[in-house]
Design a protein around this motif. Structure first.
Motif, mmCIF file in Angstrom:
data_model
loop_
_atom_site.group_PDB
_atom_site.id
_atom_site.type_symbol
_atom_site.label_atom_id
_atom_site.label_comp_id
_atom_site.label_asym_id
_atom_site.label_seq_id
_atom_site.Cartn_x
_atom_site.Cartn_y
_atom_site.Cartn_z
ATOM 1 N N LEU A 1 0.844 -1.203 0.000
ATOM 2 C CA LEU A 1 0.000 0.000 0.000
ATOM 3 C C LEU A 1 0.874 1.245 0.000
ATOM 4 N N ASP A 2 0.462 2.250 -0.783
ATOM 5 C CA ASP A 2 1.256 3.489 -0.842
ATOM 6 C C ASP A 2 1.294 4.163 0.525
ATOM 7 N N ALA A 3 2.343 4.962 0.714
ATOM 8 C CA ALA A 3 2.534 5.595 2.028
ATOM 9 C C ALA A 3 1.437 6.609 2.339
ATOM 10 N N ASP A 4 0.889 7.276 1.303
ATOM 11 C CA ASP A 4 -0.135 8.262 1.582
ATOM 12 C C ASP A 4 -1.482 7.642 1.913
ATOM 13 N N LEU A 5 -1.647 6.349 1.652
ATOM 14 C CA LEU A 5 -2.897 5.673 1.989
ATOM 15 C C LEU A 5 -2.850 4.971 3.322
ATOM 16 N N VAL A 6 -1.671 4.836 3.898
ATOM 17 C CA VAL A 6 -1.548 4.138 5.172
ATOM 18 C C VAL A 6 -2.367 4.829 6.261
ATOM 19 N N PRO A 7 -2.371 6.204 6.387
ATOM 20 C CA PRO A 7 -3.202 6.820 7.436
ATOM 21 C C PRO A 7 -4.701 6.592 7.240
ATOM 22 N N LEU A 8 -5.148 6.286 5.986
ATOM 23 C CA LEU A 8 -6.567 6.076 5.743
ATOM 24 C C LEU A 8 -7.003 4.639 5.959
ATOM 25 N N LEU A 9 -6.036 3.743 6.209
ATOM 26 C CA LEU A 9 -6.386 2.332 6.369
ATOM 27 C C LEU A 9 -7.276 2.086 7.585
#
Length: 424
Positions: A355-363
């Motif tokens: 998963l891209d780094a910018d999507l990790v906070p939205l997981l």
């Protein structure tokens, strides 16, 4: 009061003394002529003797009125009214003028000439002495200074305002820099009068409001009356003016003078705005496209059809939030919905990519949205997950939701032991 300024070296008032001399001489001649003509003289008295006999009496009669007027002026400079001297002087002047007019009648020229000389000399003396008295009183601080010239038109249009300005101008004020008293100028006095009149208009309203508040707080009517009479309403008005927050009042009144925002004129639901790119732009063949429909930027070919840029489509979906999703959360779609297996450009999601780094906070938010959909009995599809994330306050594009959905399914498969996955 400022000290008396030194007078000029020459004054037009000095011409009055020459007029006094000429007028007094003419009046004395007229009085002598009347006495020589109408008095019963013995036949043997020569004319020169008659003139010498009546000349002192004629001179005394003419100068007596001015002498009494000068004595009255001196007493008035000391603050007295001197009614006796003024009355006596007026009576003597009237007698002298009457003798000249009646003694030379019916000769109109001599009656009018000698009468005007005597009367005008006395009137000029009164005016001259009054002017010098006012100057002396003003120099001694016993008389107010003169007011500016406000003009006849202003006095006729605003009589109350102009009269109040003249009063304040004569009252003057002490200069802060020099510490000396000075009168107010033309525009200074007008501005001061305007503020004074405005304050006088505010005072009754403040007095009534203060009286109501005090009488409501005090149980004893006597104490309330004492409080009402004791308070300085002018000082209270100044304190209230100092506490007014004009900025807050301006902010509160600003909507009344500002124009309202124009109403939104967006396209109807389900229709795209003019010039807005559509999700899919089919072409018949080759690289040609209709002239009226420009080709979207960064378009790609897939399976024989041209599709718009996923970033553009996602931006359009964010703006047109009023348009319902095709796969709504209330639709009972199958788990094998094509949107779950393919993203916007038709590629199968990479099951083994991280998963891209910018999507990790939205997981975590995606997990919470998935659990909410599962509890409500809805299908966890891409559109449903995107709709729920946006409703929860997370702005995300549809193609990125596909990556989140793939990551969630990888976690589910890893937890069920179906096959190992790359850790997120």
């Amino acid at each position: 009061m400022p000290p008396a300024e030194a007078g000029p070296s020459w004054s037009p008032a000095r011409l009055a003394y020459w007029f006094y001399a000429v007028a007094a001489t003419g009046a004395v001649i007229g009085q002598t002529w009347v006495a020589v003509t109408h008095a019963p003289w013995p036949p043997g008295v020569p004319a020169i003797a008659r003139v010498a006999a009546v000349l002192p009496f004629a001179l005394c009669l003419e100068l007596l009125a001015m002498t009494l007027s000068a004595m009255a002026d001196q007493r008035m400079r000391l603050g007295e009214r001197a009614y006796g001297f003024r009355t006596f002087s007026t009576v003597v002047a009237m007698v002298a003028v009457g003798i000249l007019v009646a003694g030379h009648w019916p000769h109109l020229y001599w009656s009018a000439g000698f009468g005007v000389l005597s009367g005008s000399a006395y009137a000029l003396w009164l005016l001259h002495s009054a002017a010098r008295r006012r100057d002396a009183l003003r120099a001694a601080g016993k008389l107010a200074d003169t007011a500016p010239d406000y003009g006849l038109w202003r006095r006729m249009r605003h009589p109350v305002w102009t009269a109040r300005a003249a009063e304040l101008a004569r009252e003057g004020r002490v200069d802060v820099d020099s510490g000396r008293w000075r009168p107010l100028g033309l525009f200074e006095s007008l501005r001061a009068a305007e503020l004074a009149i405005r304050a006088e208009q505010r005072r009754p309203a403040i007095a009534n409001a203060v009286e109501e508040v005090i009488r409501a707080d005090q149980r004893d009517p006597g104490m309330a009356e004492i409080a009402v009479r004791t308070l300085d309403l002018d000082r209270l008005a100044g304190e209230l003016a100092a506490l007014v927050n004009y900025g807050a009042w301006a902010d509160r009144l600003a909507p009344a003078i500002t124009a309202p925002a124009p109403a939104s004129t967006g396209p109807p639901s389900g229709q795209s705005a003019p010039g807005e790119p559509t999700e899919l732009t089919p072409i018949t063949g080759g690289d040609a496209s209709p002239a009226a429909s420009p080709e979207p930027e960064n378009a790609s070919d897939h399976d024989g059809r041209r599709v718009a840029d996923p970033e553009t489509v996602a931006d359009r979906d964010d703006v047109l939030s009023a348009e319902p999703d095709r796969n709504d959360v209330d639709a009972n779609n199958d788990e094998t919905d094509p949107d779950d297996e393919y993203d916007d450009v038709g590629h199968e999601p990479d099951q083994g990519a991280e998963l891209d780094a910018d999507l990790v906070p939205l997981l975590p938010a995606a997990r919470a949205a998935r659990d909410e959909l599962a509890r409500e009995g809805h299908t966890v599809s891409r559109d449903a997950l995107a709709h729920r994330l946006r409703r929860n306050g997370h702005s995300i594009r549809n193609n990125r939701v596909s990556e989140l959905l793939a990551a969630l399914r990888q976690e589910t498969r890893s937890a069920n032991g179906s096959r190992p996955t790359t850790p997120v």
